[in-house]
Design a protein around this motif. Structure first.
Motif, PDB file in Angstrom:
ATOM      1  N   THR A 102       0.840  -1.204   0.000  1.00 46.73           N
ATOM      2  CA  THR A 102       0.000   0.000   0.000  1.00 46.73           C
ATOM      3  C   THR A 102       0.871   1.249   0.000  1.00 46.73           C
ATOM      4  O   THR A 102       1.802   1.370   0.799  1.00 46.73           O
ATOM      5  CB  THR A 102      -0.914   0.027   1.236  1.00 46.73           C
ATOM      6  OG1 THR A 102      -1.736  -1.148   1.232  1.00 46.73           O
ATOM      7  CG2 THR A 102      -1.804   1.264   1.230  1.00 46.73           C
ATOM      8  N   GLN A 124       0.819  10.260   3.523  1.00 48.11           N
ATOM      9  CA  GLN A 124      -0.627  10.431   3.473  1.00 48.11           C
ATOM     10  C   GLN A 124      -1.289   9.501   4.491  1.00 48.11           C
ATOM     11  O   GLN A 124      -1.005   8.303   4.516  1.00 48.11           O
ATOM     12  CB  GLN A 124      -1.150  10.106   2.080  1.00 48.11           C
ATOM     13  CG  GLN A 124      -2.665  10.226   1.928  1.00 48.11           C
ATOM     14  CD  GLN A 124      -3.156  11.667   2.028  1.00 48.11           C
ATOM     15  OE1 GLN A 124      -2.566  12.563   1.430  1.00 48.11           O
ATOM     16  NE2 GLN A 124      -4.229  11.883   2.766  1.00 48.11           N
ATOM     17  N   ASP A 126      -5.199   8.409   6.262  1.00 46.51           N
ATOM     18  CA  ASP A 126      -6.622   8.488   5.955  1.00 46.51           C
ATOM     19  C   ASP A 126      -7.328   9.417   6.942  1.00 46.51           C
ATOM     20  O   ASP A 126      -6.693  10.000   7.827  1.00 46.51           O
ATOM     21  CB  ASP A 126      -7.253   7.093   5.955  1.00 46.51           C
ATOM     22  CG  ASP A 126      -7.056   6.351   7.275  1.00 46.51           C
ATOM     23  OD1 ASP A 126      -6.965   7.005   8.336  1.00 46.51           O
ATOM     24  OD2 ASP A 126      -6.984   5.105   7.254  1.00 46.51           O
ATOM     25  N   LYS A 127      -8.621   9.574   6.786  1.00 49.36           N
ATOM     26  CA  LYS A 127      -9.368  10.547   7.582  1.00 49.36           C
ATOM     27  C   LYS A 127      -9.402  10.201   9.066  1.00 49.36           C
ATOM     28  O   LYS A 127      -9.581  11.083   9.911  1.00 49.36           O
ATOM     29  CB  LYS A 127     -10.788  10.696   7.025  1.00 49.36           C
ATOM     30  CG  LYS A 127     -10.801  11.313   5.631  1.00 49.36           C
ATOM     31  CD  LYS A 127     -12.201  11.469   5.069  1.00 49.36           C
ATOM     32  CE  LYS A 127     -12.138  12.099   3.678  1.00 49.36           C
ATOM     33  NZ  LYS A 127     -13.480  12.262   3.066  1.00 49.36           N
ATOM     34  N   ASN A 200      -6.722  17.126   3.202  1.00 54.56           N
ATOM     35  CA  ASN A 200      -7.043  16.999   1.780  1.00 54.56           C
ATOM     36  C   ASN A 200      -8.180  15.997   1.594  1.00 54.56           C
ATOM     37  O   ASN A 200      -8.743  15.494   2.573  1.00 54.56           O
ATOM     38  CB  ASN A 200      -5.796  16.610   0.968  1.00 54.56           C
ATOM     39  CG  ASN A 200      -5.164  15.298   1.420  1.00 54.56           C
ATOM     40  OD1 ASN A 200      -5.827  14.416   1.970  1.00 54.56           O
ATOM     41  ND2 ASN A 200      -3.871  15.148   1.183  1.00 54.56           N
ATOM     42  N   ASP A 201      -8.536  15.717   0.354  1.00 52.64           N
ATOM     43  CA  ASP A 201      -9.693  14.861   0.072  1.00 52.64           C
ATOM     44  C   ASP A 201      -9.517  13.442   0.584  1.00 52.64           C
ATOM     45  O   ASP A 201     -10.503  12.754   0.879  1.00 52.64           O
ATOM     46  CB  ASP A 201      -9.952  14.817  -1.438  1.00 52.64           C
ATOM     47  CG  ASP A 201     -10.456  16.147  -1.983  1.00 52.64           C
ATOM     48  OD1 ASP A 201     -10.949  16.961  -1.173  1.00 52.64           O
ATOM     49  OD2 ASP A 201     -10.341  16.370  -3.205  1.00 52.64           O
ATOM     50  N   ASP A 202      -8.281  12.990   0.701  1.00 47.58           N
ATOM     51  CA  ASP A 202      -8.019  11.622   1.144  1.00 47.58           C
ATOM     52  C   ASP A 202      -7.797  11.500   2.646  1.00 47.58           C
ATOM     53  O   ASP A 202      -7.612  10.394   3.154  1.00 47.58           O
ATOM     54  CB  ASP A 202      -6.798  11.065   0.410  1.00 47.58           C
ATOM     55  CG  ASP A 202      -7.045  10.942  -1.081  1.00 47.58           C
ATOM     56  OD1 ASP A 202      -8.105  10.409  -1.452  1.00 47.58           O
ATOM     57  OD2 ASP A 202      -6.189  11.382  -1.866  1.00 47.58           O
ATOM     58  N   GLY A 203      -7.775  12.618   3.342  1.00 44.80           N
ATOM     59  CA  GLY A 203      -7.525  12.605   4.781  1.00 44.80           C
ATOM     60  C   GLY A 203      -6.572  13.703   5.170  1.00 44.80           C
ATOM     61  O   GLY A 203      -6.934  14.879   5.164  1.00 44.80           O
TER      62      GLY A 203
END
Length: 212
Positions: A102, A124, A126-127, A200-203
């Motif tokens: 991943t 990055q 996640d949320k 951001n949109d991904d978290g």
């Protein structure tokens, strides 16, 4: 084919505020003979990071090397200030993945052809920040490898550990409504370090920067 999180740095103090754009680019430059001779410090640093991260089951790719003016302009435009951007003559980028393959983020090194002036680690989450412990591990390894394994002794900024620094910025960021937060610039040995966090949109995108 490599996934890269590109960033743009605006110069304020040394290298300043980071405005983050999350995206993907593919790069397949061919290093010249001169690059292979002059980039020894980049090669050594990336090799050592790969070894240390591998001990924690974090996979780091071989570095993409960019050393032409055209390549720098296209893939390594990190500074809003043209004066500071002109100092970027060479950069490398590697991809990080966990043991399941991943994607986690990237490590960028930029500077003169013979020596990195900055190391940027982007992770990055996640949320729910379910992989925050992995981010902490990566930041700690980068700090220990690129500066020294002496955080607990030196306590930059009066902080006991990298984990404390990350947790503190997380708490600060989530208590505000702004999409971007950053720590103070801390002195650590002969380096300056900074931690930044962007929604951001991904978290959440975490950035750990070492300025040499």
């Amino acid at each position: 084919m490599k996934k890269i999180i590109p960033i743009i740095i605006g110069a304020v103090i040394v290298a300043g505020i980071i405005a983050v754009l999350l995206g993907q680019s593919t790069i397949s430059p061919t290093p010249t003979k001169q690059e292979s001779i002059s980039d020894t410090k980049y090669v050594e640093a990336n090799s050592l990071l790969k070894e240390k991260l591998g001990e924690k089951q974090i996979r780091m790719s071989s570095p993409i090397k960019i050393g032409t003016p055209e390549g720098i302009k296209k893939y390594c435009t990190f500074f809003a200030s043209s004066k500071k951007q002109n100092l970027v003559q060479y950069c490398t980028s590697t991809e990080l993945k966990n043991q399941n393959g991943t994607f986690l983020g990237n490590i960028h090194m930029v500077g003169a052809k013979d020596s990195p002036g900055a190391v940027l680690t982007l992770i990055q989450t996640d949320k729910s920040m379910s992989n925050l412990d992995t981010a902490k591990t990566i930041f700690t390894i980068v700090s220990d490898t690129m500066i020294c394994d002496c955080w607990s002794e030196k306590k930059p900024g009066g902080l006991d550990s990298m984990n404390s620094w990350v947790d503190g910025l997380k708490q600060f960021h989530q208590s505000d409504t702004k999409p971007h937060s950053k720590s103070n610039l801390l002195q650590f040995e002969d380096k300056a370090i900074q931690l930044e966090l962007t929604t951001n949109d991904d978290g959440y995108l975490w950035q750990f920067i070492i300025y040499n």
